[in-house]
Design an enzyme around this catalytic site. Structure first.
Site, mmCIF file in Angstrom:
data_model
loop_
_atom_site.group_PDB
_atom_site.id
_atom_site.type_symbol
_atom_site.label_atom_id
_atom_site.label_comp_id
_atom_site.label_asym_id
_atom_site.label_seq_id
_atom_site.Cartn_x
_atom_site.Cartn_y
_atom_site.Cartn_z
ATOM 1 N N GLU A 30 5.006 37.605 -20.136
ATOM 2 C CA GLU A 30 6.337 37.029 -20.253
ATOM 3 C C GLU A 30 6.228 35.514 -20.122
ATOM 4 O OE1 GLU A 30 10.748 37.521 -18.270
ATOM 5 O OE2 GLU A 30 9.047 37.201 -16.923
ATOM 6 N N ARG A 32 8.099 32.480 -19.289
ATOM 7 C CA ARG A 32 9.314 31.959 -18.679
ATOM 8 C C ARG A 32 9.472 30.504 -19.106
ATOM 9 N NH1 ARG A 32 11.468 33.985 -13.903
ATOM 10 N NH2 ARG A 32 12.675 32.062 -13.984
ATOM 11 N N HIS A 118 20.537 39.967 -13.541
ATOM 12 C CA HIS A 118 19.872 39.697 -12.264
ATOM 13 C C HIS A 118 20.905 39.325 -11.212
ATOM 14 C CE1 HIS A 118 17.001 38.991 -15.474
ATOM 15 N NE2 HIS A 118 16.043 39.271 -14.618
ATOM 16 N N LYS A 143 17.190 45.871 -18.601
ATOM 17 C CA LYS A 143 16.455 45.339 -17.445
ATOM 18 C C LYS A 143 17.439 44.825 -16.397
ATOM 19 C CE LYS A 143 13.080 41.747 -16.139
ATOM 20 N NZ LYS A 143 13.870 40.729 -15.442
ATOM 21 N N SER A 205 6.701 34.610 -9.887
ATOM 22 C CA SER A 205 7.878 34.053 -10.551
ATOM 23 C C SER A 205 9.173 34.671 -10.036
ATOM 24 C CB SER A 205 7.773 34.257 -12.068
ATOM 25 O OG SER A 205 7.763 35.634 -12.390
ATOM 26 N N GLN A 209 7.062 40.018 -5.989
ATOM 27 C CA GLN A 209 6.034 40.417 -6.949
ATOM 28 C C GLN A 209 4.692 40.581 -6.242
ATOM 29 O OE1 GLN A 209 5.777 37.646 -10.183
ATOM 30 N NE2 GLN A 209 7.532 38.485 -11.277
#
Length: 225
Positions: A30, A32, A118, A143, A205, A209
């Site tokens: 990904e 960003r 989010h 997502k 990020s 994680q």
């Protein structure tokens, strides 16, 4: 479960320093793009797509409204997604639906869309309603990332994800509870029906994680007979 690792270069020099060798084992990368100044995104794009030509790339501009690092008018946000998709055909285009509700209809024909939401403060009470709105639009990926406040929030998120996946087996879902409390949702993504889990190489990020190395080890353990 596929493993996604985000890259977050903050300058052209950091783009040049990226080494694909460090991302072996990741299924997707990904980018960003919100870590770069907006005027450098298109300059950095050919370098990044060339470096990671052997990976499937997700193009993401995460704005301040949903925990990112950039503020954009809808027109600029849309134009950047269109320019990247037409020039480099990333595997997925991430679109923040509730921040930019009009963008999805304009980019859905450009490629596979990750329709995302989010919440960095809580597991929202209207999680199911939001998930249903995204599901009804039938993107490639729904997502949702939330910030749990207690253990039950993590279990509730994973239960809701499994229920949505059971009811909509053809729809792919990616959900995660952030922070250290939510790590179980990342490690046990398969259990909940989440198609991807995000890992880190170097600085994470997003809160909670785990490293790519650790997530690969977990996957090996879970896949072992």
């Amino acid at each position: 479960m596929k493993i996604v690792v985000s890259i977050t270069p903050k300058s052209i020099e950091e783009v040049s320093a990226l080494s694909p060798e460090n991302y072996k084992g990741a299924d997707l990368i990904e980018w960003r793009a919100d870590y770069l100044p907006v005027d450098l995104i298109l300059e950095a794009a050919p370098l990044i797509f060339d470096k990671f030509s052997n990976h499937s790339l997700i193009f993401t501009i995460r704005t301040v409204e949903e925990g990112g690092n950039i503020q954009l008018e809808e027109e600029t946000y849309l134009r950047l997604i269109e320019d990247i998709s037409k020039s480099y055909t990333p595997a997925y285009l991430d679109v923040q639906y509730f921040t930019y509700p009009n963008v999805y209809a304009q980019v859905v024909s450009l490629g596979q869309v990750v329709l995302s939401y989010h919440d960095f403060s809580q597991l929202p009470a209207d999680f199911s309603q939001r998930c249903q709105v995204l599901t009804d639009l039938k993107p490639a990926i729904v997502k949702i990332a939330v910030m749990p406040q207690k253990e039950m929030d993590v279990l509730q998120l994973m239960t809701w994800t499994r229920e949505f996946k059971t009811q909509n087996p053809k729809q792919a879902y990616v959900t995660m509870a952030m922070g250290s409390l939510g790590r179980l949702s990342r490690l046990g993504a398969d259990l909940s029906g989440s198609a991807w889990s995000f890992a880190s190489v170097g600085k994470a990020s997003a809160p909670g994680q785990v490293s790519l190395e650790d997530l690969l080890q977990v996957r090996r353990l879970l896949d072992a007979d």
